[in-house]
Design a protein around this motif. Sequence first.
Motif, short mmCIF file in Angstrom:
data_model
loop_
_atom_site.label_atom_id
_atom_site.label_comp_id
_atom_site.label_asym_id
_atom_site.label_seq_id
_atom_site.Cartn_x
_atom_site.Cartn_y
_atom_site.Cartn_z
N HIS A 79 0.89 -1.18 0.00
CA HIS A 79 0.00 0.00 0.00
C HIS A 79 0.92 1.22 0.00
CE1 HIS A 79 -3.33 -2.52 1.99
NE2 HIS A 79 -2.26 -3.21 2.31
N ARG A 86 1.95 8.28 9.46
CA ARG A 86 1.15 7.98 10.65
C ARG A 86 2.07 7.87 11.86
NH1 ARG A 86 -2.70 4.39 7.93
NH2 ARG A 86 -2.91 3.08 9.77
N TYR A 99 -3.77 -2.11 17.20
CA TYR A 99 -4.17 -1.62 15.87
C TYR A 99 -5.65 -1.24 15.87
CZ TYR A 99 -4.65 -1.64 10.77
OH TYR A 99 -4.90 -1.29 9.45
N TYR A 149 -6.99 3.99 0.29
CA TYR A 149 -6.96 5.14 1.18
C TYR A 149 -7.77 6.29 0.59
CZ TYR A 149 -3.12 2.77 3.62
OH TYR A 149 -2.35 1.87 4.31
N HIS A 182 -11.54 -1.30 1.83
CA HIS A 182 -10.46 -1.35 2.82
C HIS A 182 -11.02 -0.95 4.19
CE1 HIS A 182 -5.95 -0.15 3.65
NE2 HIS A 182 -6.25 -1.32 4.16
N PHE A 214 -10.81 -6.15 2.37
CA PHE A 214 -10.30 -6.41 3.72
C PHE A 214 -11.38 -7.19 4.45
CE2 PHE A 214 -8.36 -4.12 7.72
CZ PHE A 214 -7.86 -5.33 8.16
N HIS A 241 -7.50 -9.72 1.50
CA HIS A 241 -6.94 -9.55 2.86
C HIS A 241 -7.76 -10.43 3.80
CE1 HIS A 241 -4.87 -5.83 1.68
NE2 HIS A 241 -4.33 -5.77 2.88
N GLU A 244 -6.23 -11.53 9.37
CA GLU A 244 -5.21 -10.76 10.09
C GLU A 244 -5.65 -10.57 11.54
OE1 GLU A 244 -4.64 -6.74 8.67
OE2 GLU A 244 -3.05 -6.32 10.10
N HIS A 264 -2.11 -12.14 4.37
CA HIS A 264 -2.01 -11.91 5.83
C HIS A 264 -1.93 -13.26 6.52
CE1 HIS A 264 -1.87 -7.76 7.06
NE2 HIS A 264 -2.64 -7.46 6.05
N ASP A 315 3.79 -5.79 2.50
CA ASP A 315 2.64 -5.05 3.03
C ASP A 315 2.97 -3.57 3.27
OD1 ASP A 315 -0.03 -4.81 3.78
OD2 ASP A 315 0.31 -5.38 5.86
N ASN A 317 3.02 -0.17 4.17
CA ASN A 317 1.92 0.78 4.40
C ASN A 317 2.21 1.58 5.65
OD1 ASN A 317 0.11 -0.03 6.86
ND2 ASN A 317 0.60 -1.98 5.89
N GLY A 319 0.49 2.13 8.35
CA GLY A 319 -0.09 1.74 9.64
C GLY A 319 0.46 0.47 10.24
N SER A 320 0.78 -0.51 9.40
CA SER A 320 1.16 -1.79 9.98
C SER A 320 2.49 -2.33 9.47
CB SER A 320 0.06 -2.83 9.74
OG SER A 320 -0.07 -3.12 8.38
O1 NIG Z 1 -2.52 -4.81 5.15
N1 NIG Z 1 -5.00 -4.76 7.03
C1 NIG Z 1 -5.39 -3.88 6.29
N2 NIG Z 1 -4.67 -3.01 5.62
C2 NIG Z 1 -3.29 -2.76 5.84
C3 NIG Z 1 -3.08 -1.74 6.88
C4 NIG Z 1 -3.52 -0.46 6.42
C5 NIG Z 1 -3.28 0.66 7.38
O2 NIG Z 1 -3.25 0.50 8.61
O3 NIG Z 1 -3.13 1.75 6.83
C6 NIG Z 1 -2.55 -4.02 6.07
O4 NIG Z 1 -2.00 -4.27 7.14
#
Ligand code: NIG
Length: 399
Positions: A79, A86, A99, A149, A182, A214, A241, A244, A264, A315, A317, A319-320
Motif C-alpha cells: 500500500h 502515521r 491496531y 486510502y 479497505h 479487507f 486480505h 489478520e 495476511h 505489506d 503501508n 499503519g502496519s
Molecule cells: O494490510 N490490514 C489492512 N490493511 C493494511 C493496513 C492499512 C493501514 O493500517 O493503513 C494491512 O496491514
Amino acid sequence: MMIIHNIGLLTGIQPQGKLRTEGIEQGFTESMENAWLRIEDGRIAGFGPMSTCPSLFGEEAIDALGGMLMPGFCDSHTHVVYAGSRDGEFLDKIKGLSYEEIAARGGGILNSADLLHRTSEEELYRESLPRVEEMLAKGTVALEIKSGYGLNPEDELKMLRVIRRIGQTVPATVKSTFLGAHAVGRGYTHEEYVQAVIRMLPEAARLADFVDVFCDEGFFTVEDTARILEASRGLLTPKIHANELAVSGGVQVGVRFGALSVDHLERTTEAEIEALRGSATMPTMLPGSSFFLGLPYGKAREFLRAGLGVALASDYNPGSSPSGDMRFVMALGCIRMRLTPVEAFNAVTLNSAYAMGLSEEYGSVTVGKRAALILTHPGWDLTKIAYQYQTPFIRQVFL
Ligand code: NIG
Ligand code: FE
C-alpha cells in the motif's frame, strides 16, 4: 547484448514453465558456481559455467567479481501510495494501544484517507515515488500497489491513476489493485459503502488489474466480500486480505472466487489449509506487519507440510508495516517463521511473482524471463543474506 561473467554463484534457476513452488519443492532451487549469463533485449538469453563462456569481444561485459547473481525480489502486496505519515500513531502504539484501538480513536486507515483527500494527485505521486524508488534500490523488481486510502469514488480513482503513473515512471513492473473495500468511507453507512464499492468496479477495472477486500473482523464480512467478488467477475481477479485480526472466512471466500492470492493469514486453522489444497490461490504471509504490530506470524511451516506453497510480501503501508525491504521480509521468514533460506527465497521471488500473475516473466533465472536480477558483492549466498540481515549486500540491480 550484455554478458555478466565471473559470477561466483548463479542461483534461483528454474525450468521453463515452473510458475510456483509448493510443499517440499519450495526448499529447493538450482544453483551454478562460476557462471556467466547473457542478456538480450532485457531478457535472459542464456547462462552456463565459465568453461563455456562466449567470447566477450565486442560485447558489453560486466565482471561479477565472484558475486552472487539472483532474481530480484517480487513484492505482491503493498500500500505504498499514501499521503503523509502515521508517525503520531506510532507513539500510541508504543504506549500500548492495539491496531484496533488506534483505528477506533480516529487513527488507522481513515486517518490516511483524510490525509489523502487533502493531498493533490501530483503531490501524492511526488510523495509516493521515492518510496518505490527505495524499494527498487533494495532489490525489488516487480510489485503490486493497492488503492484503499481513498474510500470514495474520486479519491480511489485518484490513487489508481497515481499507481498507474508510478508504473509508467519506474523500470519495475507495477500491478495495481482496487481495494475500495479497505474500510467504510466517511459519510456512508456500511451497506451504502458496499454498494458504492460495487458501483466503482467498472471504472476501477479500467485502471486496475485486481480487486481486494479487507475481509476481517470490524471491516468487511464474508457476505460483503462475496457480493463484491460476484460483481467483479469478468472485470478483476481477486486478491483478498484475510485472517489478520480474526479467523474471518476470507480464505474460503477467496478460494471460492478463484483469488490469485489470500494474504495476511496471521490467524489460520486446519480449515484454511484444507480450503487452499488443490487450488490455484497462493497463500501470502506478511511478516513485516506481524513484526510491527506484534501479531502472531503466519504458520508457514504447516502450510508447506500440507503441500502448499507460501509467498511472502512486505505489506508496505503507513499503519502496519512502514517498510518495503524484501530482504528483511526474507530474514523474518527464516528467523520468525522457521523457513529455510531457500524456502524464504522462493517465497519472495517466484511465489510472490505468482501471487501477482507475473511468474511467467519474473521470479527465477530462466531463459526468456526478464533479466530483473540482483548482483551481490563477493561472498554472499542465500543463507548469508538472511542471516547477516542488515549488512548491505547489493552491488547492482539489473532492470
Ligand atoms: O494490510 N490490514 C489492512 N490493511 C493494511 C493496513 C492499512 C493501514 O493500517 O493503513 C494491512 O496491514
Ligand atoms: Fe495489506
